[in-house]
Design an enzyme around this catalytic site. Structure first.
Site, PDB file in Angstrom:
ATOM      1  N   LYS A   1       0.831  -1.202   0.000  1.00  0.00           N
ATOM      2  CA  LYS A   1       0.000   0.000   0.000  1.00  0.00           C
ATOM      3  C   LYS A   1       0.868   1.256   0.000  1.00  0.00           C
ATOM      4  CE  LYS A   1      -4.444  -0.692   2.206  1.00  0.00           C
ATOM      5  NZ  LYS A   1      -5.169  -0.554   3.499  1.00  0.00           N
TER       6      LYS A   1
HETATM    7  C1  E4P Z   1      -8.742   0.395   3.823  1.00  0.00           C
HETATM    8  O1  E4P Z   1      -7.936  -0.252   3.179  1.00  0.00           O
HETATM    9  C2  E4P Z   1      -8.419   0.946   5.144  1.00  0.00           C
HETATM   10  O2  E4P Z   1      -7.643   0.004   5.852  1.00  0.00           O
HETATM   11  C3  E4P Z   1      -9.592   1.208   6.048  1.00  0.00           C
HETATM   12  O3  E4P Z   1     -10.769   0.645   5.538  1.00  0.00           O
HETATM   13  C4  E4P Z   1      -9.720   2.607   6.570  1.00  0.00           C
HETATM   14  O4  E4P Z   1     -10.848   2.675   7.392  1.00  0.00           O
HETATM   15  P1  E4P Z   1     -11.098   3.805   8.477  1.00  0.00           P
HETATM   16  O5  E4P Z   1     -11.570   5.032   7.771  1.00  0.00           O
HETATM   17  O6  E4P Z   1     -12.186   3.214   9.333  1.00  0.00           O
HETATM   18  O7  E4P Z   1      -9.809   4.005   9.203  1.00  0.00           O
END
Ligand code: E4P
Length: 224
Positions: free
Chosen positions: A87
């Site tokens: 990522k």
């Molecule tokens: C996606 O890949 C992220 O890990 C995640 O869904 C972010 O979610 P949040 O906005 O609840 O932190």
């Protein structure tokens, strides 16, 4: 269309993988931090997850904002398992633009799959897809949190990816309520990444509970 789990908790991953409905796992530094009291050796835990879910995909996020360190960290993650994608945020904390160059290098020179993350609209995702991203992650809940419309972004994005014949798969994360999961898949997300507690919320319905109790009670009364 499919579901990923948004967690680094191997016990929960094992529990939900046995259900057969999960096809990948995503993490980020905040998720790993939440789970860190359980796992002192973070990299060992991540390697175990990759190994447990293979050949399904595990996304791991780089922890640096430095161009060459991001590439080095991506290579390290890649060495933990063939099913790992890395990522990279669409830009840096000071709006640094070179993240796109990093994405391009990893995908097109280093042959490392990239999940471009922390994106809040379709145009960011399109740019990431043009740079070569395998996955583009839209944070649906965060879009809606400030009055945006995640569904509209997903519909537009899926349409433009199809028209341009781009390979990127849309992951929508940041689930805030159970209905997001169905709605985002219905809008065109290839994948919704789901915090584990929402799997139970998808499954259980009070009328189903009553119905099952009724069936089991009546079954006992049947005379053979
Ligand atoms: C996606 O890949 C992220 O890990 C995640 O869904 C972010 O979610 P949040 O906005 O609840 O932190």
């Amino acid at each position: 269309m499919t579901l990923f789990l948004d967690t680094s908790d191997l016990d929960l991953i094992k529990k939900y993988y046995k259900f057969g409905a999960i096809r990948g796992v995503t993490t980020n530094p905040s998720i790993i931090l939440q789970n860190s009291s359980k796992n002192t050796d973070v990299n060992k835990n991540l390697k175990e997850i990759a190994n447990y879910i293979k050949p399904y995909n595990l996304s791991l996020e780089v922890t640096s904002n430095d161009h060459s360190q991001m590439i080095e960290e991506a290579k390290f993650y890649n060495s933990l398992g063939k099913n790992i994608s890395v990522k990279i945020t669409i830009h840096g904390p000071e709006e640094e633009e070179f993240n796109l160059e990093v994405i391009n290098i990893l995908e097109n020179k280093e042959n490392i799959r990239v999940n471009v993350t922390a994106m809040m609209n379709a145009q960011q995702c399109l740019l990431a897809a043009y740079a070569g991203a395998t996955y583009v992650s839209l944070f649906g809940g965060r879009v809606n949190d400030i009055g945006g419309d995640a569904i509209q972004e997903i519909v537009k994005l899926r349409n433009v990816l199809n028209i341009n014949n781009l390979k990127a798969k849309i992951i929508v994360g940041s689930v805030r309520e159970t209905s997001n999961i169905f709605d985002w898949l219905n809008a065109g997300a290839h994948i919704v990444t789901v915090p584990p507690q929402f799997i139970k919320k998808m499954q259980i319905h009070p009328h189903t509970t009553n119905t099952v109790k009724q069936f089991l009670n009546d079954a006992k009364k049947i005379k053979n």
